[in-house]
Design a protein around this motif. Sequence first.
Motif, short mmCIF file in Angstrom:
data_model
loop_
_atom_site.label_atom_id
_atom_site.label_comp_id
_atom_site.label_asym_id
_atom_site.label_seq_id
_atom_site.Cartn_x
_atom_site.Cartn_y
_atom_site.Cartn_z
N LEU A 239 0.97 -1.09 0.00
CA LEU A 239 0.55 -0.05 0.15
C LEU A 239 1.50 1.32 0.03
N ASP A 240 1.56 1.18 0.18
CA ASP A 240 3.32 2.72 0.45
C ASP A 240 3.37 2.21 -0.94
N SER A 241 3.19 1.74 -2.15
CA SER A 241 3.65 1.75 -3.05
C SER A 241 2.93 2.86 -4.34
N ASP A 242 2.96 3.01 -5.27
CA ASP A 242 2.56 4.85 -5.97
C ASP A 242 1.58 3.72 -6.99
N VAL A 243 1.61 2.54 -6.92
CA VAL A 243 1.01 2.23 -8.25
C VAL A 243 -0.57 1.60 -7.65
N PRO A 244 -1.47 1.69 -8.97
CA PRO A 244 -2.58 0.83 -7.70
C PRO A 244 -2.23 -0.28 -7.44
N VAL A 245 -3.06 -0.33 -6.33
CA VAL A 245 -3.15 -1.52 -5.84
C VAL A 245 -4.83 -2.47 -5.83
N LEU A 246 -4.29 -3.79 -5.59
CA LEU A 246 -6.37 -4.71 -5.67
C LEU A 246 -5.62 -5.21 -4.80
N VAL A 247 -6.23 -5.36 -3.88
CA VAL A 247 -6.49 -6.30 -1.83
C VAL A 247 -7.46 -7.75 -2.04
N ASP A 248 -7.11 -8.67 -1.55
CA ASP A 248 -8.11 -9.11 -1.61
C ASP A 248 -7.61 -10.31 -0.13
N ALA A 249 -8.96 -10.66 0.01
CA ALA A 249 -8.58 -12.19 0.62
C ALA A 249 -8.13 -11.55 2.03
N ASP A 250 -7.03 -12.50 2.60
CA ASP A 250 -6.82 -12.09 4.03
C ASP A 250 -5.84 -11.13 4.29
N GLY A 251 -5.80 -9.68 2.98
CA GLY A 251 -4.79 -8.44 2.79
C GLY A 251 -5.99 -7.60 3.17
N LEU A 252 -7.53 -7.55 3.21
CA LEU A 252 -8.52 -7.09 3.98
C LEU A 252 -8.57 -6.84 5.10
N ARG A 253 -8.27 -7.99 6.23
CA ARG A 253 -7.72 -8.08 7.78
C ARG A 253 -7.50 -6.34 8.29
N PRO A 254 -6.11 -6.41 7.60
CA PRO A 254 -5.52 -5.36 8.44
C PRO A 254 -5.63 -3.65 7.41
N LEU A 255 -7.25 -3.61 7.06
CA LEU A 255 -7.31 -2.24 6.60
C LEU A 255 -7.54 -1.02 7.17
N ASP A 256 -6.94 -0.43 6.92
CA ASP A 256 -7.11 1.32 8.23
C ASP A 256 -7.45 1.70 6.03
N ALA B 176 -2.65 6.47 -5.21
CA ALA B 176 -2.59 5.71 -6.60
C ALA B 176 -4.42 5.18 -6.01
N PRO B 177 -4.91 4.57 -7.22
CA PRO B 177 -6.05 3.83 -7.38
C PRO B 177 -6.18 2.27 -6.21
N THR B 178 -6.84 2.13 -5.50
CA THR B 178 -7.30 1.06 -5.21
C THR B 178 -8.27 0.43 -5.34
N LEU B 179 -8.19 -1.28 -5.48
CA LEU B 179 -9.30 -1.96 -5.52
C LEU B 179 -9.02 -2.66 -4.82
N LEU B 180 -10.88 -3.03 -3.99
CA LEU B 180 -10.88 -3.97 -2.92
C LEU B 180 -12.13 -5.02 -3.23
N THR B 181 -11.55 -6.37 -2.89
CA THR B 181 -12.31 -7.28 -4.01
C THR B 181 -12.49 -8.04 -2.64
N PRO B 182 -13.85 -8.23 -1.35
CA PRO B 182 -13.97 -8.12 -0.94
C PRO B 182 -15.82 -9.60 -1.12
N HIS B 183 -15.88 -10.48 -0.73
CA HIS B 183 -16.71 -11.53 -0.41
C HIS B 183 -17.86 -10.79 0.46
N ALA B 184 -18.86 -11.36 0.29
CA ALA B 184 -19.81 -10.93 1.80
C ALA B 184 -19.16 -10.85 3.26
N GLY B 185 -18.97 -11.66 3.39
CA GLY B 185 -18.16 -11.82 4.69
C GLY B 185 -17.16 -11.00 5.42
N GLU B 186 -16.32 -11.27 4.07
CA GLU B 186 -15.55 -9.97 4.11
C GLU B 186 -15.84 -8.15 4.19
#
Length: 480
Positions: free
Chosen positions: A316-333, A342-352
């Motif tokens: 996330l500290d990078s300066d390019v687009p980032v897709l965050v999915d699955a376990d990566g969604l847990r620590p999000l602030d 840069a853009p961020t794309l989150l891809t959760p299912h309903a539980g996440e």
Amino acid sequence: MRTAYSVQTVRAAETELMARLPQGALMQRAAAGLAAACADLLGRVYGARVVLLVGSGDNGGDALYAGARLARRGAGVWAVPLGARIHEGGLAALLGAGGQVADDPFEVLAGAELVLDGITGIGGHGGLRPDAVPVARAARGSNAVVVAVDLPSGVEADSGEVRGEALRADATVTFGTYKQGLLIDPAKEYAGTVRLVGIGLEAHLPSVPDIEALQHADVAQLLPMPTGESDKYRRGVVGVVAGSARYPGAAVLAVAGALRGGAGAVRYVGHAAEAVIARFPEALVHGGPPSKAGRVQAWVVGPGLGEDLDVVQDVLDSDVPVLVDADGLRPLDPSALRDRAAPTLLTPHAGEAAALLGMPREEVESARLASVRELAARYGATVLLKGSTTLVAAPDEGRSPVRVNPMGTPWLATAGSGDVLSGLAGSLLAAGLEARDAGSVAAYLHGLAARHALTDGAPITAYEVAGALRSAWRDVRESG
């Protein structure tokens, strides 16, 4: 592209159009289209038995006038009043054409070939009223084809929610434009096959819809294609941070999706390098951290990470687009995401998504449209909410339509399917697509690939979906 609008927008457009037409003309247009659709479904109108479930609103009037047209063609038509009042002009037209008001709704429903559901329309809320429930159940339990007038009764037109008893249709005839609920689950599952009837409303609707669903031609225009000047770096390099000692397969599947997404190269960082290279020798591997792995145009982070979550912030500290999915969604602030340039794309299912919003999963599943919009606004990111209908919302406060993916299949509910989707969407990001387009195109191709993989109707695996992405891509290009 299919577009849908909110009830408020549709009402405003109808009011503007009706001011330019003779009184009752708009209802007659709707009734004519409805009767034609019913005739197509019946095949033989003369002698057919048709039952109209008639509520108090304009939908009841549409059903009555359509019933009158069918009666004039020789159908036996019975109206079942289910409201405090009945549309007088529509009832007079039906009776004048030889139709009848049913003495016993259950008797006529038992022999019906087609039932027109005109109980409630786009203004209805909270499910069917108690007095309509037994009749609706009898209609659904009969052998008749159930046709909803504009929208199945009992579903929410704007949100797609089903908050009580609703009448599931085999087909829905909607007027002027799609209503949001017709494209979004769970209401979508109640609509059956949807037929759009033009009534002249199009010119009075805003140019930017509230909801849109891509089709083959739309996706074809968005697909990244190499040119004579392309090399693997100009086409984009996508970095994939996925997998762990416990979940090496997540890395393999994410890389599989990424390799088929249009980017020129895939750079893998993680603990499953051996598994990745064994399956995909063309992948570039690095031991990490991601910030030291080399240049990329986009990152995918999260599938199968397990507890190794420090890498999420590094990405996330990078300066390019980032897709965050699955376990990566847990620590999000949320504040950290909103600060990204840069853009961020989150891809959760309903539980996440429920965990990110701090609400029960059931609430997310029942109100998918509101949930995806709230996630996008709260986290300042584009959100792809996976599920029976995948939704993609941008963090722009409603200035761009929410995208609805029509290509899903229940067979995609299989382990690793989301990992393939993440890699695919990340590759499209690296190839230069904006986050909303990357998520929408990836969801479309992913669903289409699953359909291609289902050649014999047997269950499919995530790896087979990844393998079918080539044929899905070709299908879209050839049709577009």
